[in-house]
Scaffold this active site. Structure first.
Site, PDB file in Angstrom:
ATOM      1  N   HIS A 130      25.556  12.114  35.126  1.00  0.00           N
ATOM      2  CA  HIS A 130      24.810  12.940  34.175  1.00  0.00           C
ATOM      3  C   HIS A 130      25.484  12.844  32.819  1.00  0.00           C
ATOM      4  O   HIS A 130      26.707  12.779  32.750  1.00  0.00           O
ATOM      5  CB  HIS A 130      24.782  14.401  34.645  1.00  0.00           C
ATOM      6  CG  HIS A 130      23.731  15.216  33.959  1.00  0.00           C
ATOM      7  ND1 HIS A 130      23.939  15.782  32.712  1.00  0.00           N
ATOM      8  CD2 HIS A 130      22.475  15.531  34.323  1.00  0.00           C
ATOM      9  CE1 HIS A 130      22.842  16.421  32.365  1.00  0.00           C
ATOM     10  NE2 HIS A 130      21.937  16.286  33.307  1.00  0.00           N
TER      11      HIS A 130
ATOM     12  N   ASP B  64      18.477  15.703  40.635  1.00  0.00           N
ATOM     13  CA  ASP B  64      17.418  14.827  41.127  1.00  0.00           C
ATOM     14  C   ASP B  64      17.699  14.299  42.528  1.00  0.00           C
ATOM     15  O   ASP B  64      16.780  13.953  43.264  1.00  0.00           O
ATOM     16  CB  ASP B  64      17.242  13.628  40.189  1.00  0.00           C
ATOM     17  CG  ASP B  64      16.678  14.066  38.862  1.00  0.00           C
ATOM     18  OD1 ASP B  64      15.746  14.878  38.880  1.00  0.00           O
ATOM     19  OD2 ASP B  64      17.172  13.617  37.831  1.00  0.00           O
TER      20      ASP B  64
HETATM   21  N1  COA Z   1      25.988   4.890  39.592  1.00  0.00           N
HETATM   22  C1  COA Z   1      27.054   4.087  39.366  1.00  0.00           C
HETATM   23  N2  COA Z   1      27.737   4.074  38.200  1.00  0.00           N
HETATM   24  C2  COA Z   1      27.329   4.906  37.239  1.00  0.00           C
HETATM   25  C3  COA Z   1      26.240   5.779  37.434  1.00  0.00           C
HETATM   26  C4  COA Z   1      25.561   5.737  38.661  1.00  0.00           C
HETATM   27  N3  COA Z   1      24.507   6.516  38.887  1.00  0.00           N
HETATM   28  N4  COA Z   1      26.057   6.497  36.294  1.00  0.00           N
HETATM   29  C5  COA Z   1      26.998   6.096  35.429  1.00  0.00           C
HETATM   30  N5  COA Z   1      27.763   5.132  36.002  1.00  0.00           N
HETATM   31  C6  COA Z   1      28.903   4.454  35.373  1.00  0.00           C
HETATM   32  C7  COA Z   1      28.427   3.431  34.371  1.00  0.00           C
HETATM   33  O1  COA Z   1      28.211   2.173  34.982  1.00  0.00           O
HETATM   34  C8  COA Z   1      29.553   3.421  33.384  1.00  0.00           C
HETATM   35  O2  COA Z   1      30.605   2.659  33.918  1.00  0.00           O
HETATM   36  P1  COA Z   1      31.540   1.752  32.946  1.00  0.00           P
HETATM   37  O3  COA Z   1      32.183   2.739  32.015  1.00  0.00           O
HETATM   38  O4  COA Z   1      32.494   1.094  33.892  1.00  0.00           O
HETATM   39  O5  COA Z   1      30.615   0.819  32.248  1.00  0.00           O
HETATM   40  C9  COA Z   1      30.023   4.869  33.352  1.00  0.00           C
HETATM   41  O6  COA Z   1      29.621   5.424  34.615  1.00  0.00           O
HETATM   42  C10 COA Z   1      29.404   5.711  32.245  1.00  0.00           C
HETATM   43  O7  COA Z   1      27.989   5.464  32.244  1.00  0.00           O
HETATM   44  P2  COA Z   1      27.053   5.821  31.000  1.00  0.00           P
HETATM   45  O8  COA Z   1      25.725   5.218  31.181  1.00  0.00           O
HETATM   46  O9  COA Z   1      27.786   5.525  29.728  1.00  0.00           O
HETATM   47  O10 COA Z   1      26.977   7.394  31.141  1.00  0.00           O
HETATM   48  P3  COA Z   1      25.889   8.308  30.502  1.00  0.00           P
HETATM   49  O11 COA Z   1      26.485   9.648  30.424  1.00  0.00           O
HETATM   50  O12 COA Z   1      25.331   7.746  29.248  1.00  0.00           O
HETATM   51  O13 COA Z   1      24.718   8.220  31.581  1.00  0.00           O
HETATM   52  C11 COA Z   1      23.061   8.734  33.143  1.00  0.00           C
HETATM   53  C12 COA Z   1      24.191   9.277  32.254  1.00  0.00           C
HETATM   54  C13 COA Z   1      22.378   9.906  33.803  1.00  0.00           C
HETATM   55  C14 COA Z   1      22.017   7.974  32.285  1.00  0.00           C
HETATM   56  C15 COA Z   1      23.677   7.796  34.204  1.00  0.00           C
HETATM   57  O14 COA Z   1      24.658   8.477  34.958  1.00  0.00           O
HETATM   58  C16 COA Z   1      22.621   7.157  35.124  1.00  0.00           C
HETATM   59  O15 COA Z   1      22.001   6.172  34.761  1.00  0.00           O
HETATM   60  N6  COA Z   1      22.405   7.771  36.351  1.00  0.00           N
HETATM   61  C17 COA Z   1      21.417   7.288  37.264  1.00  0.00           C
HETATM   62  C18 COA Z   1      20.048   7.822  36.888  1.00  0.00           C
HETATM   63  C19 COA Z   1      19.921   9.306  37.141  1.00  0.00           C
HETATM   64  O16 COA Z   1      20.209   9.815  38.216  1.00  0.00           O
HETATM   65  N7  COA Z   1      19.428  10.030  36.110  1.00  0.00           N
HETATM   66  C20 COA Z   1      19.156  11.448  36.219  1.00  0.00           C
HETATM   67  C21 COA Z   1      20.006  12.253  35.317  1.00  0.00           C
HETATM   68  S1  COA Z   1      19.709  13.996  35.612  1.00  0.00           S
END
Ligand code: COA
Length: 397
Positions: free
Chosen positions: A260, A316
């Site tokens: 998140h 979710d």
């Molecule tokens: N599974 C595996 N790795 C994950 C992950 C997941 N669901 N979510 C984040 N990571 C990892 C990324 O690969 C990244 O790794 P790195 O630093 O080695 O490249 C790190 O965690 C940070 O990810 P980032 O995308 O920068 O974090 P964010 O805060 O911008 O992203 C989300 C938040 C929600 C977009 C992200 O966690 C995600 O895509 N989750 C899956 C979709 C989801 O469940 N969304 C609902 C949110 S309520």
């Protein structure tokens, strides 16, 4: 004040709010000071909507009168249903909902009345009618007759009634109600921000709600629980869970329903939902899906690098199996998010209007400067720069 660049606005505070508080590091979410877990365990969606709008929990008498007010507004104008029947049956329900919420404005004589009293009445209408629109479109696209709302039922009971044409059990309507409570508000998330931007121009509440639905639709915001369910169905069984998840992690793919932007601890909305999801899955013969979810959580959280990054299940992850167990099609999941968040969107709009300021950030211009204007016929290319002119003439001739 000097301008600062903050792409994604992740480090910008763009509004004051009294609706909800988030501490992502500690995994805390409160609505108006009440912890989300205690609200999910003890309140209803109607009660939480009042809390968000009024800033305090309702008395018994206030809640009863508020429920009456909402129920009196479940039904939609028949002309909105006529319009609904012109939408292609193949349309995504979120797209249909965006159109239909916008259409409500045409049949509300107060649509452009910006007085606080009218905005409050329109907020009631939006919260009351959104579930009706979702259920009606789902029935229509399946070739089933639309079921009239029943004003003796709660919002959660009434939605399941309109969707299935059958009285839901108490456990089913309670499960949906818990999901509605958990999704009602969440700080200045993207769709709430979009709603506040729209209302801050002194546009109307229907326009703000329509903006918000369009924003929620995006997979980076509202679509994750559908993707969680698709993943569970793709895995298919408990014994295939481990290789599937470990394979995804090895390929550095994301596991849907984890992580998140704000929470770097366990999402406080997921804790109660987890126990609830088990009960609903068990009652509806979907326990294997729940067991797969638990196994995924164990595998993901056992990875040291994942824990270091503060990645835990989010709301979710367990709402997916809950909605599925309630019999909702996967593409209705985000619509339920919208039905719930409508209470937060409208609450934020009313809050924005009470101390309004146009929301208008700057863009960092990265293009050229000082170019000399060149007339169109001197810009090179073929001479056929006016086909539209001759085309138009031949049509009108
Ligand atoms: N599974 C595996 N790795 C994950 C992950 C997941 N669901 N979510 C984040 N990571 C990892 C990324 O690969 C990244 O790794 P790195 O630093 O080695 O490249 C790190 O965690 C940070 O990810 P980032 O995308 O920068 O974090 P964010 O805060 O911008 O992203 C989300 C938040 C929600 C977009 C992200 O966690 C995600 O895509 N989750 C899956 C979709 C989801 O469940 N969304 C609902 C949110 S309520």
């Amino acid at each position: 004040m000097p301008l600062t660049v903050d792409k994604g606005l992740a480090n910008t505070v763009a509004a004051d709010t009294r609706l909800s508080f988030i501490d992502g590091a500690k995994g805390v979410l409160e609505y108006v000071g009440y912890d989300i877990d205690s609200l999910a365990r003890n309140t209803t969606f109607e009660e939480v909507t009042w809390l968000l709008w009024e800033g305090s929990l309702p008395t018994n008498a206030q809640l009863q009168s508020f429920e009456r007010e909402l129920r009196a507004d479940y039904a939609v104008d028949p002309r909105v249903l006529d319009l609904l029947r012109t939408i292609p049956r193949t349309a995504a329900p979120m797209d249909a909902l965006r159109t239909l919420v916008s259409a409500l404005a045409h049949f509300d004589s107060e649509a452009d009345d910006a007085s606080p009293a009218a905005n409050r009445r329109k907020s009631v209408r939006l919260v009351a009618k959104t579930p009706t629109l979702i259920a009606a479109f789902d029935r229509f696209r399946k070739g089933k007759p639309i079921v009239e709302p029943d004003a003796t039922l709660t919002i959660a009971q009434n939605f399941l009634w309109m969707l299935t044409g059958q009285r839901p059990t108490d456990a089913m309507s309670r499960a949906l109600d818990v999901c509605l409570v958990l999704h009602a508000d969440h700080g200045l998330n993207a769709s709430t921000f979009a709603a506040r931007v729209t209302i801050a121009t002194q546009s109307d509440l229907y326009s703000a709600a329509t903006t918000a639905i369009g924003t929620l639709k995006g997979p980076l915001h509202g679509g994750a629980n559908q993707e969680v369910m698709e993943m569970l169905l793709e895995i298919g069984s408990l014994d295939k869970t481990e290789p599937y998840i470990l394979g995804k992690l090895a390929r550095k793919e994301r596991i849907m329903g984890f992580g998140h932007r704000v929470y770097k601890a366990y999402d406080p909305r997921a804790t109660y939902l987890k126990t609830f999801a088990k009960q609903v899955a068990s009652d509806t013969g979907n326990l294997p899906l729940y067991e797969m979810s638990r196994r995924i959580e164990e595998i993901v959280l056992a990875q040291p690098n994942i824990r270091e990054k503060g990645i835990f299940p989010n709301v979710d992850f367990y709402s997916a199996t809950t909605y599925y167990s309630l019999g909702l099609d996967l593409d209705l999941f985000t619509c339920m998010f919208a039905a719930s968040r409508m209470s937060g969107w409208t609450g934020h709009c009313i809050e924005q209007l009470a101390a309004n300021k146009l929301i208008r950030p700057h863009a960092d211009y990265t293009g050229p400067h000082g170019l000399e204007f060149v007339p169109r016929n001197q810009r090179g290319g073929t001479a056929s720069t006016s086909p539209s002119v001759s085309g138009t003439m031949s049509v009108t001739a």
